[in-house]
Design a protein around this motif. Structure first.
Motif, PDB file in Angstrom:
ATOM      1  N   ALA A  91       0.622  -4.142  -0.186  1.00 47.04           N
ATOM      2  CA  ALA A  91      -0.066  -4.723  -1.377  1.00 47.04           C
ATOM      3  C   ALA A  91      -1.625  -5.074  -0.956  1.00 47.04           C
ATOM      4  CB  ALA A  91       0.583  -6.002  -1.863  1.00 47.04           C
ATOM      5  N   LEU A  92      -1.725  -5.633   0.212  1.00 52.26           N
ATOM      6  CA  LEU A  92      -3.217  -5.547   0.800  1.00 52.26           C
ATOM      7  C   LEU A  92      -3.958  -4.424   1.160  1.00 52.26           C
ATOM      8  CD1 LEU A  92      -2.200  -8.921   3.117  1.00 52.26           C
ATOM      9  CD2 LEU A  92      -3.912  -8.847   1.089  1.00 52.26           C
ATOM     10  N   LEU A  93      -3.204  -3.517   1.665  1.00 49.15           N
ATOM     11  CA  LEU A  93      -3.752  -2.136   2.002  1.00 49.15           C
ATOM     12  C   LEU A  93      -4.336  -1.582   0.980  1.00 49.15           C
ATOM     13  CD1 LEU A  93      -4.134   0.216   3.751  1.00 49.15           C
ATOM     14  CD2 LEU A  93      -1.879   0.741   3.424  1.00 49.15           C
ATOM     15  N   ASN A  94      -3.471  -1.489  -0.360  1.00 45.07           N
ATOM     16  CA  ASN A  94      -4.195  -0.948  -1.407  1.00 45.07           C
ATOM     17  C   ASN A  94      -5.139  -1.608  -1.904  1.00 45.07           C
ATOM     18  OD1 ASN A  94      -2.322   1.276  -1.246  1.00 45.07           O
ATOM     19  ND2 ASN A  94      -0.761   0.931  -3.117  1.00 45.07           N
ATOM     20  N   LEU A  95      -4.954  -2.923  -2.013  1.00 40.90           N
ATOM     21  CA  LEU A  95      -6.378  -3.614  -2.529  1.00 40.90           C
ATOM     22  C   LEU A  95      -7.472  -3.503  -1.865  1.00 40.90           C
ATOM     23  CD1 LEU A  95      -4.512  -7.398  -2.963  1.00 40.90           C
ATOM     24  CD2 LEU A  95      -5.655  -6.140  -4.851  1.00 40.90           C
ATOM     25  N   ALA A  96      -7.375  -3.145  -0.614  1.00 43.76           N
ATOM     26  CA  ALA A  96      -8.671  -3.119   0.431  1.00 43.76           C
ATOM     27  C   ALA A  96      -9.347  -1.632   0.280  1.00 43.76           C
ATOM     28  CB  ALA A  96      -8.133  -3.408   1.781  1.00 43.76           C
ATOM     29  N   VAL A  97      -8.798  -0.678  -0.288  1.00 46.23           N
ATOM     30  CA  VAL A  97      -9.092   0.872  -0.506  1.00 46.23           C
ATOM     31  C   VAL A  97     -10.111   0.827  -1.362  1.00 46.23           C
ATOM     32  CG1 VAL A  97      -8.356   3.164  -1.225  1.00 46.23           C
ATOM     33  CG2 VAL A  97      -6.700   1.859   0.070  1.00 46.23           C
ATOM     34  N   LYS A  98     -11.384   1.068  -0.748  1.00 46.79           N
ATOM     35  CA  LYS A  98     -12.619   1.292  -1.684  1.00 46.79           C
ATOM     36  C   LYS A  98     -13.064   0.261  -2.358  1.00 46.79           C
ATOM     37  CE  LYS A  98     -11.553   6.304  -2.189  1.00 46.79           C
ATOM     38  NZ  LYS A  98     -11.478   7.410  -3.363  1.00 46.79           N
ATOM     39  N   ASP A  99     -12.712  -1.002  -1.855  1.00 48.06           N
ATOM     40  CA  ASP A  99     -13.170  -2.421  -2.293  1.00 48.06           C
ATOM     41  C   ASP A  99     -13.708  -3.155  -1.197  1.00 48.06           C
ATOM     42  OD1 ASP A  99     -13.070  -4.861  -3.704  1.00 48.06           O
ATOM     43  OD2 ASP A  99     -12.086  -3.930  -5.178  1.00 48.06           O
ATOM     44  N   GLU A 100     -14.997  -3.122  -1.432  1.00 51.42           N
ATOM     45  CA  GLU A 100     -15.402  -3.883   0.023  1.00 51.42           C
ATOM     46  C   GLU A 100     -15.275  -5.419  -0.129  1.00 51.42           C
ATOM     47  OE1 GLU A 100     -17.446  -2.592   2.727  1.00 51.42           O
ATOM     48  OE2 GLU A 100     -16.269  -0.973   1.979  1.00 51.42           O
ATOM     49  N   GLY A 101     -15.264  -5.744  -1.497  1.00 52.72           N
ATOM     50  CA  GLY A 101     -15.019  -7.394  -1.704  1.00 52.72           C
ATOM     51  C   GLY A 101     -13.570  -7.823  -1.189  1.00 52.72           C
ATOM     52  N   ASN A 102     -12.885  -6.887  -1.532  1.00 50.83           N
ATOM     53  CA  ASN A 102     -11.470  -7.338  -1.134  1.00 50.83           C
ATOM     54  C   ASN A 102     -11.319  -7.369   0.326  1.00 50.83           C
ATOM     55  OD1 ASN A 102     -10.426  -8.093  -3.596  1.00 50.83           O
ATOM     56  ND2 ASN A 102      -9.260  -5.969  -3.924  1.00 50.83           N
ATOM     57  N   LYS A 103     -11.855  -6.252   1.104  1.00 52.51           N
ATOM     58  CA  LYS A 103     -11.781  -6.250   2.368  1.00 52.51           C
ATOM     59  C   LYS A 103     -12.385  -7.518   2.884  1.00 52.51           C
ATOM     60  CE  LYS A 103     -12.321  -1.318   3.241  1.00 52.51           C
ATOM     61  NZ  LYS A 103     -12.331  -0.643   1.801  1.00 52.51           N
ATOM     62  N   ILE A 104     -13.526  -7.883   2.556  1.00 51.22           N
ATOM     63  CA  ILE A 104     -14.065  -9.079   3.264  1.00 51.22           C
ATOM     64  C   ILE A 104     -13.060 -10.453   2.823  1.00 51.22           C
ATOM     65  CG2 ILE A 104     -15.866 -10.867   3.031  1.00 51.22           C
ATOM     66  CD1 ILE A 104     -17.478  -8.333   2.480  1.00 51.22           C
ATOM     67  N   ASN A 105     -12.413 -10.488   1.528  1.00 53.19           N
ATOM     68  CA  ASN A 105     -11.574 -11.518   1.208  1.00 53.19           C
ATOM     69  C   ASN A 105     -10.447 -11.443   1.970  1.00 53.19           C
ATOM     70  OD1 ASN A 105     -13.349 -12.401  -0.615  1.00 53.19           O
ATOM     71  ND2 ASN A 105     -12.353 -11.302  -2.429  1.00 53.19           N
ATOM     72  N   ILE A 106      -9.908 -10.304   2.335  1.00 53.18           N
ATOM     73  CA  ILE A 106      -8.630 -10.374   2.987  1.00 53.18           C
ATOM     74  C   ILE A 106      -8.758 -10.882   4.333  1.00 53.18           C
ATOM     75  CG2 ILE A 106      -7.193  -8.566   4.172  1.00 53.18           C
ATOM     76  CD1 ILE A 106      -7.316  -6.942   1.667  1.00 53.18           C
ATOM     77  N   ILE A 107      -9.945 -10.609   5.133  1.00 55.91           N
ATOM     78  CA  ILE A 107     -10.378 -11.027   6.325  1.00 55.91           C
ATOM     79  C   ILE A 107     -10.524 -12.483   6.585  1.00 55.91           C
ATOM     80  CG2 ILE A 107     -12.150 -11.046   8.379  1.00 55.91           C
ATOM     81  CD1 ILE A 107     -10.496  -8.600   8.389  1.00 55.91           C
ATOM     82  N   ASP A 108     -11.370 -12.937   5.413  1.00 61.09           N
ATOM     83  CA  ASP A 108     -11.386 -14.291   5.379  1.00 61.09           C
ATOM     84  C   ASP A 108     -10.332 -15.247   5.107  1.00 61.09           C
ATOM     85  OD1 ASP A 108     -14.286 -13.930   5.652  1.00 61.09           O
ATOM     86  OD2 ASP A 108     -14.865 -13.951   3.611  1.00 61.09           O
ATOM     87  N   ALA A 109      -9.267 -14.582   4.516  1.00 60.92           N
ATOM     88  CA  ALA A 109      -8.060 -15.222   4.186  1.00 60.92           C
ATOM     89  C   ALA A 109      -7.237 -15.553   5.498  1.00 60.92           C
ATOM     90  CB  ALA A 109      -7.383 -14.575   3.089  1.00 60.92           C
ATOM     91  N   GLY A 110      -7.613 -14.821   6.539  1.00 61.87           N
ATOM     92  CA  GLY A 110      -6.937 -14.794   7.591  1.00 61.87           C
ATOM     93  C   GLY A 110      -5.970 -14.053   7.975  1.00 61.87           C
ATOM     94  N   ALA A 111      -5.974 -12.790   7.333  1.00 59.28           N
ATOM     95  CA  ALA A 111      -5.085 -11.783   7.592  1.00 59.28           C
ATOM     96  C   ALA A 111      -4.899 -10.824   9.103  1.00 59.28           C
ATOM     97  CB  ALA A 111      -5.337 -10.496   6.451  1.00 59.28           C
TER      98      ALA A 111
END
Length: 384
Positions: A91-111
């Motif tokens: 789910a996280l992988l698909n959320l991050a695809v072509k979405d810079e905001g989600n990429k940053i949020n995923i890293i910031d959330a401690g993934a």
């Protein structure tokens, strides 16, 4: 890189007091799924994660709508449950695809910490998903410094060495992404990526995206003496790059000739012979005619560096590409390589003459006879 989609979509519905789930219209699917992903029941969380994966597979709109699901999904990565870990990773992988905001949020959330842990997992499936996730996250300029500081490079190199075929391809692409951040190159070099990258380069199709990323990574690492020495020391290392130069995609060939040119420019006396020994001349000749604009320029420059002297001989013998190559061919010991190079040179000259003739014909259509200067005749070159 999109994650593999679900074959059978999960229909999520409103949770009722008796635990039943009833179908809801698609307009409320987002709110319903967000409710379930925050629920305490792990079974419902897994269902919600699978639904997020399904809905975000091809929809940028849904990726935006589900940005609030990032934190609970990251929390699921820490559960001691394969099903939970896998559902959340995808789910996280698909959320991050072509979405810079989600990429940053995923890293910031401690993934990053649990994802790196999965890189070391004995479970090949989790390792594959974690590698794909890192590949996607590494595409963002904002995340590259953070990923680099995590110490992930040796783990990615280890996956290129021992992972599954897909994980190897994803790992080298992730390294290639991270290598574009200048401060990362020395850190990548310390992980000794060239032996495993060359091994992967030898085994994959020359026209593949993996080959393009392998040669891009190698070209970047040739800026450092440690990288150049590693390629020379690796059995068949230079040859692998030459083979891409001959038969890779346009972009791969550009990276390959760039890598060899960087080597020769850094220390011509040291790298000239190892490059010539692998039969690079025919491929370079072909690039001077059929390569991209960058490839043609790089190939011509490399040909000049590979001959006896990289400088013009005299005013009487112009520093033409034909003369440069003729000089190189006279040094080639291998009859087969020499013969192929002669054929390529003859073809190159023929193409050059045809292009010149077409240019003159086009000029004749727009110029008066007085405007045209008589060109000097070009005789057919005979190589002995």
């Amino acid at each position: 890189m999109d994650a593999e989609g679900e074959n059978n979509s999960v229909q999520l519905n409103s949770a009722t007091t008796d635990g039943d789930i009833r179908r809801t219209p698609s307009s409320s699917a987002v709110q319903e799924t967000l409710f379930l992903i925050h629920f305490d029941d792990i079974t419902l969380k897994v269902q919600a994660a699978k639904e997020i994966r399904r809905l975000t597979k091809t929809s940028q709109r849904y990726r935006r709508h589900f940005s609030n699901a990032v934190k609970p999904l990251v929390d699921m990565l820490r559960y001691d449950s394969f099903e939970s870990n896998e559902a959340a990773l995808l789910a996280l992988l698909n959320l991050a695809v072509k979405d810079e905001g989600n990429k940053i949020n995923i890293i910031d959330a401690g993934a990053l910490e649990p994802i790196i842990g999965f890189l070391q997992s004995e479970n090949a499936t989790l390792q594959d998903h974690a590698t794909a996730s890192l590949l996607t996250l590494s595409a963002s300029p904002a995340t590259k410094p953070i990923i680099s500081a995590s110490g992930v490079f040796p783990l990615l190199v280890e996956i290129i060495r021992h992972g599954t075929s897909q994980a190897k391809a994803d790992a080298v692409m992730a390294l290639s992404n991270l290598s574009t951040y200048q401060d990362n190159l020395l850190l990548i070099l310390r992980a000794q990526p060239i032996p495993s990258t060359v091994s992967l380069l030898k085994s994959c199709k020359k026209s593949s995206k993996t080959t393009e990323r392998c040669t891009a990574l190698i070209e970047s690492l040739m800026c450092y003496e440690e990288g150049r020495n590693s390629l020379i020391s690796e059995d068949g290392g230079v040859l692998a790059v030459v083979e891409v130069l001959e038969s890779g995609s346009a972009q791969s060939r550009e990276h390959a000739v760039g890598a060899l040119l960087t080597m020769c420019q850094s220390d011509r006396s040291k790298y000239r012979e190892p490059i010539l020994r692998e039969g690079v001349i025919p491929g370079l000749l072909e690039l001077t005619v059929q390569g991209t604009a960058k490839s043609r320029t790089k190939a011509q420059t490399l040909l000049r560096l590979l001959r006896d002297t990289p400088y013009p001989r005299s005013e009487l013998e112009p520093d033409t590409l034909e003369n440069i190559v003729s000089n190189l061919i006279s040094q080639i010991d291998c009859e087969e390589q020499s013969g192929k190079a002669k054929e390529m040179l003859a073809e190159m000259v023929q193409v050059s003459m045809e292009q010149s003739l077409r240019h003159l014909q086009q000029r004749a259509l727009v110029c008066t006879p007085a405007d045209l200067s008589v060109p000097s005749c070009v005789s057919k070159i005979t190589l002995k």
